[in-house]
Design a protein around this motif. Structure first.
Motif, PDB file in Angstrom:
ATOM      1  N   GLY A  39      71.477  24.367  28.711  1.00  0.00           N
ATOM      2  CA  GLY A  39      72.836  24.842  28.957  1.00  0.00           C
ATOM      3  C   GLY A  39      73.747  23.802  29.583  1.00  0.00           C
ATOM      4  O   GLY A  39      74.910  23.679  29.216  1.00  0.00           O
ATOM      5  N   ILE A  40      73.213  23.028  30.526  1.00  0.00           N
ATOM      6  CA  ILE A  40      74.019  21.996  31.188  1.00  0.00           C
ATOM      7  C   ILE A  40      74.478  20.955  30.167  1.00  0.00           C
ATOM      8  O   ILE A  40      75.648  20.577  30.123  1.00  0.00           O
ATOM      9  CB  ILE A  40      73.220  21.332  32.332  1.00  0.00           C
ATOM     10  CG1 ILE A  40      72.902  22.369  33.424  1.00  0.00           C
ATOM     11  CG2 ILE A  40      73.971  20.149  32.914  1.00  0.00           C
ATOM     12  CD1 ILE A  40      71.886  21.899  34.443  1.00  0.00           C
ATOM     13  N   PHE A  41      73.554  20.516  29.327  1.00  0.00           N
ATOM     14  CA  PHE A  41      73.888  19.529  28.298  1.00  0.00           C
ATOM     15  C   PHE A  41      74.891  20.094  27.296  1.00  0.00           C
ATOM     16  O   PHE A  41      75.884  19.445  26.966  1.00  0.00           O
ATOM     17  CB  PHE A  41      72.617  19.079  27.566  1.00  0.00           C
ATOM     18  CG  PHE A  41      72.894  18.202  26.382  1.00  0.00           C
ATOM     19  CD1 PHE A  41      73.214  16.869  26.561  1.00  0.00           C
ATOM     20  CD2 PHE A  41      72.836  18.714  25.096  1.00  0.00           C
ATOM     21  CE1 PHE A  41      73.475  16.049  25.470  1.00  0.00           C
ATOM     22  CE2 PHE A  41      73.109  17.904  23.999  1.00  0.00           C
ATOM     23  CZ  PHE A  41      73.424  16.569  24.186  1.00  0.00           C
ATOM     24  N   VAL A  42      74.635  21.310  26.839  1.00  0.00           N
ATOM     25  CA  VAL A  42      75.505  21.951  25.848  1.00  0.00           C
ATOM     26  C   VAL A  42      76.928  22.086  26.383  1.00  0.00           C
ATOM     27  O   VAL A  42      77.903  21.806  25.678  1.00  0.00           O
ATOM     28  CB  VAL A  42      74.913  23.325  25.452  1.00  0.00           C
ATOM     29  CG1 VAL A  42      75.911  24.203  24.761  1.00  0.00           C
ATOM     30  CG2 VAL A  42      73.676  23.131  24.591  1.00  0.00           C
ATOM     31  N   MET A  43      77.062  22.483  27.632  1.00  0.00           N
ATOM     32  CA  MET A  43      78.399  22.628  28.218  1.00  0.00           C
ATOM     33  C   MET A  43      79.059  21.269  28.410  1.00  0.00           C
ATOM     34  O   MET A  43      80.252  21.123  28.167  1.00  0.00           O
ATOM     35  CB  MET A  43      78.317  23.408  29.523  1.00  0.00           C
ATOM     36  CG  MET A  43      78.017  24.879  29.264  1.00  0.00           C
ATOM     37  SD  MET A  43      77.903  25.900  30.723  1.00  0.00           S
ATOM     38  CE  MET A  43      79.434  25.623  31.522  1.00  0.00           C
ATOM     39  N   ALA A  44      78.298  20.272  28.826  1.00  0.00           N
ATOM     40  CA  ALA A  44      78.874  18.945  29.026  1.00  0.00           C
ATOM     41  C   ALA A  44      79.401  18.366  27.711  1.00  0.00           C
ATOM     42  O   ALA A  44      80.440  17.717  27.678  1.00  0.00           O
ATOM     43  CB  ALA A  44      77.839  18.005  29.630  1.00  0.00           C
ATOM     44  N   VAL A  45      78.689  18.625  26.630  1.00  0.00           N
ATOM     45  CA  VAL A  45      79.081  18.082  25.328  1.00  0.00           C
ATOM     46  C   VAL A  45      80.234  18.864  24.698  1.00  0.00           C
ATOM     47  O   VAL A  45      81.070  18.292  24.007  1.00  0.00           O
ATOM     48  CB  VAL A  45      77.860  18.057  24.373  1.00  0.00           C
ATOM     49  CG1 VAL A  45      78.257  17.738  22.951  1.00  0.00           C
ATOM     50  CG2 VAL A  45      76.832  17.054  24.871  1.00  0.00           C
ATOM     51  N   SER A  46      80.320  20.166  24.970  1.00  0.00           N
ATOM     52  CA  SER A  46      81.289  20.999  24.250  1.00  0.00           C
ATOM     53  C   SER A  46      82.472  21.502  25.078  1.00  0.00           C
ATOM     54  O   SER A  46      83.406  22.071  24.509  1.00  0.00           O
ATOM     55  CB  SER A  46      80.570  22.190  23.617  1.00  0.00           C
ATOM     56  OG  SER A  46      79.966  22.989  24.615  1.00  0.00           O
ATOM     57  N   ASP A  47      82.464  21.301  26.387  1.00  0.00           N
ATOM     58  CA  ASP A  47      83.570  21.806  27.221  1.00  0.00           C
ATOM     59  C   ASP A  47      84.940  21.297  26.776  1.00  0.00           C
ATOM     60  O   ASP A  47      85.927  22.024  26.824  1.00  0.00           O
ATOM     61  CB  ASP A  47      83.356  21.430  28.694  1.00  0.00           C
ATOM     62  CG  ASP A  47      82.697  22.540  29.485  1.00  0.00           C
ATOM     63  OD1 ASP A  47      82.484  23.626  28.928  1.00  0.00           O
ATOM     64  OD2 ASP A  47      82.385  22.304  30.667  1.00  0.00           O
ATOM     65  N   TRP A  48      85.030  20.050  26.366  1.00  0.00           N
ATOM     66  CA  TRP A  48      86.313  19.433  26.016  1.00  0.00           C
ATOM     67  C   TRP A  48      87.032  20.164  24.887  1.00  0.00           C
ATOM     68  O   TRP A  48      88.247  20.129  24.820  1.00  0.00           O
ATOM     69  CB  TRP A  48      86.108  17.962  25.656  1.00  0.00           C
ATOM     70  CG  TRP A  48      85.307  17.764  24.402  1.00  0.00           C
ATOM     71  CD1 TRP A  48      83.943  17.710  24.292  1.00  0.00           C
ATOM     72  CD2 TRP A  48      85.821  17.619  23.081  1.00  0.00           C
ATOM     73  NE1 TRP A  48      83.576  17.534  22.985  1.00  0.00           N
ATOM     74  CE2 TRP A  48      84.712  17.478  22.215  1.00  0.00           C
ATOM     75  CE3 TRP A  48      87.099  17.594  22.533  1.00  0.00           C
ATOM     76  CZ2 TRP A  48      84.853  17.316  20.839  1.00  0.00           C
ATOM     77  CZ3 TRP A  48      87.226  17.440  21.160  1.00  0.00           C
ATOM     78  CH2 TRP A  48      86.117  17.291  20.329  1.00  0.00           C
TER      79      TRP A  48
END
Length: 186
Positions: A39-48
């Motif tokens: 989840g941390i990785f997914v959010m970091a990659v897709s938040d923008w």
């Protein structure tokens, strides 16, 4: 040769971005905690891209159980990938392709194909990881997470496919079906 390398790098980059957006949507739909990996990785990659879309979407859509902002982000990224792919192919042909009435349907079809391909590949990776961890480390936290991610995909098969010698073959059957789906798309 340089164009082929650029195409490969472009495809890899968009696979990660689209895959992260789709995985984010699936994890939110399954109500999986996003404060742990992946989840941390997914959010970091897709938040923008997801956060601005959340602000733009109507409140009724934003409050849905389906994370439409993540789904829309995946589609927009797939559309951008298709557009860049057309431009790259045009560069191979010696120029920028002409805008024609068939360009928009071709872009939409290319985006849909990329979206489906990434969804099948992400599911394949998740099921394969789940199967391996179920043999190696069934008590680990990753086993529980992958179980929650893959259970909705495996449950229908488990109802139909009996265990053989105490071994659940539903993951193997799902991997075969996902691979066939990828072949059909190709």
């Amino acid at each position: 040769m340089l164009i082929r390398i650029l195409g490969f790098l472009l495809e890899t980059l968009f696979f990660v971005l689209i895959g992260a957006a789709l995985l984010r949507a699936w994890m939110n739909y399954q109500r999986i905690n996003m404060r742990a990996q992946p989840g941390i990785f997914v959010m970091a990659v897709s938040d923008w891209i997801v956060k601005p879309l959340r602000r733009v979407l109507p409140t009724a859509v934003a409050k849905s159980r389906v994370d439409w902002a993540s789904v829309l982000a995946a589609f927009v990224l797939a559309l951008l990938y298709a557009l860049l792919g057309v431009l790259l192919i045009g560069m191979l042909s010696g120029g920028i392709p002409e805008v024609s009435p068939t360009l928009l349907p071709a872009l939409l079809l290319g985006a849909l194909k990329m979206l489906l391909r990434v969804a099948l590949q992400v599911a394949f990776i998740a099921v394969l990881a789940f199967a391996i961890i179920s043999w190696v480390q069934p008590g680990s936290p990753m086993y529980g997470l992958l179980g929650r991610l893959t259970e909705p995909l495996l449950a229908p098969l488990r109802r139909v496919i009996p265990q053989i010698g105490g071994v659940d073959l539903s993951a193997l059957v799902l991997l075969l079906l996902l691979q066939i789906g990828l072949m059909v798309l190709g």
